[in-house]
Write a protein that holds these residues in place. Structure first.
Motif, PDB file in Angstrom:
ATOM      1  N   THR A 103      -1.261  -1.842   5.663  1.00 59.00           N
ATOM      2  CA  THR A 103      -2.164  -0.966   4.913  1.00 59.00           C
ATOM      3  C   THR A 103      -3.452  -0.664   5.674  1.00 59.00           C
ATOM      4  O   THR A 103      -3.867  -1.430   6.543  1.00 59.00           O
ATOM      5  N   HIS A 105      -7.434   1.042   4.412  1.00 55.84           N
ATOM      6  CA  HIS A 105      -8.235   1.525   3.284  1.00 55.84           C
ATOM      7  C   HIS A 105      -9.626   1.921   3.760  1.00 55.84           C
ATOM      8  O   HIS A 105     -10.177   1.300   4.676  1.00 55.84           O
ATOM      9  N   ALA A 118      -9.914   4.383  -1.077  1.00 54.90           N
ATOM     10  CA  ALA A 118      -8.656   5.122  -0.962  1.00 54.90           C
ATOM     11  C   ALA A 118      -7.949   4.615   0.277  1.00 54.90           C
ATOM     12  O   ALA A 118      -8.593   4.258   1.269  1.00 54.90           O
ATOM     13  N   ALA A 120      -3.672   3.760   2.110  1.00 53.04           N
ATOM     14  CA  ALA A 120      -2.227   3.958   2.088  1.00 53.04           C
ATOM     15  C   ALA A 120      -1.539   2.791   2.775  1.00 53.04           C
ATOM     16  O   ALA A 120      -2.131   2.097   3.602  1.00 53.04           O
ATOM     17  N   PHE A 147       6.400   4.458   1.708  1.00 51.45           N
ATOM     18  CA  PHE A 147       4.958   4.631   1.851  1.00 51.45           C
ATOM     19  C   PHE A 147       4.321   4.555   0.480  1.00 51.45           C
ATOM     20  O   PHE A 147       4.991   4.715  -0.539  1.00 51.45           O
ATOM     21  N   PRO A 149       0.459   5.704  -1.054  1.00 47.39           N
ATOM     22  CA  PRO A 149      -0.958   6.044  -1.153  1.00 47.39           C
ATOM     23  C   PRO A 149      -1.576   5.339  -2.367  1.00 47.39           C
ATOM     24  O   PRO A 149      -0.896   5.107  -3.367  1.00 47.39           O
ATOM     25  N   GLU A 150      -2.874   5.010  -2.258  1.00 49.34           N
ATOM     26  CA  GLU A 150      -3.518   4.219  -3.305  1.00 49.34           C
ATOM     27  C   GLU A 150      -4.984   4.628  -3.454  1.00 49.34           C
ATOM     28  O   GLU A 150      -5.644   4.946  -2.466  1.00 49.34           O
ATOM     29  N   LYS A 168      -1.326   3.070  -7.476  1.00 49.46           N
ATOM     30  CA  LYS A 168      -0.593   3.246  -6.226  1.00 49.46           C
ATOM     31  C   LYS A 168       0.706   3.995  -6.519  1.00 49.46           C
ATOM     32  O   LYS A 168       1.380   3.713  -7.511  1.00 49.46           O
TER      33      LYS A 168
END
Length: 188
Positions: A103, A105, A118, A120, A147, A149-150, A168
């Motif tokens: 990850t 961020h 934010a 991924a 994958f 995204p978060e 997420k």
């Protein structure tokens, strides 16, 4: 071996400067073709994650999650694939998702305040999908590329602890004859 690899990565992450480790309770909502297969939400999920900070606003790390989806369908007809038979009965459908991701961020704001972030994840997801129908069981157990995204928020509780709330989107690509698996995961 996977658990040891994740634990080693998390230990190494926390040994370099500022780091964050979290354990979470995850709630999942299936979307797309996954919701056609199982529409019920998952209240059976958890995750562990470690993040090491490159700067005050950028982190790298790794995460492991587990979400279990289950739904029971009342008696209905079901055509057995590749055969000319039709069966009638209850269906029990399951999906167990095990994402293992690297990850990154990005964080907004200062450390002593509430911080939005934010990021991924990218990596592999083990998807165990099963349907029980009377005496028949159809299952698929495959590793897939995935994958996630978060977006989230860190709310400080005290000097060393924050409450981490995030959403997420988990996506595992189609593998062979198995459909893609996607769901929203809400993490506390």
């Amino acid at each position: 071996y996977i658990y040891l690899l994740v634990a080693f990565a998390l230990i190494n992450t926390s040994s370099f400067g500022q780091a964050m480790f979290s354990v979470s309770y995850d709630i999942g909502l299936s979307v797309g073709s996954t919701s056609d297969y199982i529409g019920a939400p998952s209240f059976r999920g958890f995750g562990i994650e470690g993040r090491g900070f490159i700067t005050d606003n950028l982190s790298y790390g790794g995460s492991f999650n587990w979400a279990t989806f289950y739904e029971e369908f009342g008696p209905q007809e079901w055509n057995i694939e590749g055969e000319t038979r039709t069966a009638y009965g209850k269906q029990y459908r399951y999906i167990n998702s095990f994402p293992l991701m690297g990850t990154m961020h990005y964080y907004f704001g200062e450390w002593d305040a509430t911080r939005l972030y934010a990021g991924a994840g990218i990596g592999a997801q083990k998807i165990d999908q099963r349907m029980d129908f009377g005496l028949y069981t159809i299952d698929s157990k495959k590793w897939r590329f995935g994958f996630a995204p978060e977006v989230g928020v860190l709310i400080p509780v005290n000097f060393n602890t924050s409450l981490n709330l995030s959403a997420k989107y988990q996506y595992a690509v189609k593998a062979g004859d198995a459909d893609a698996v996607s769901y929203l995961s809400f993490k506390i």
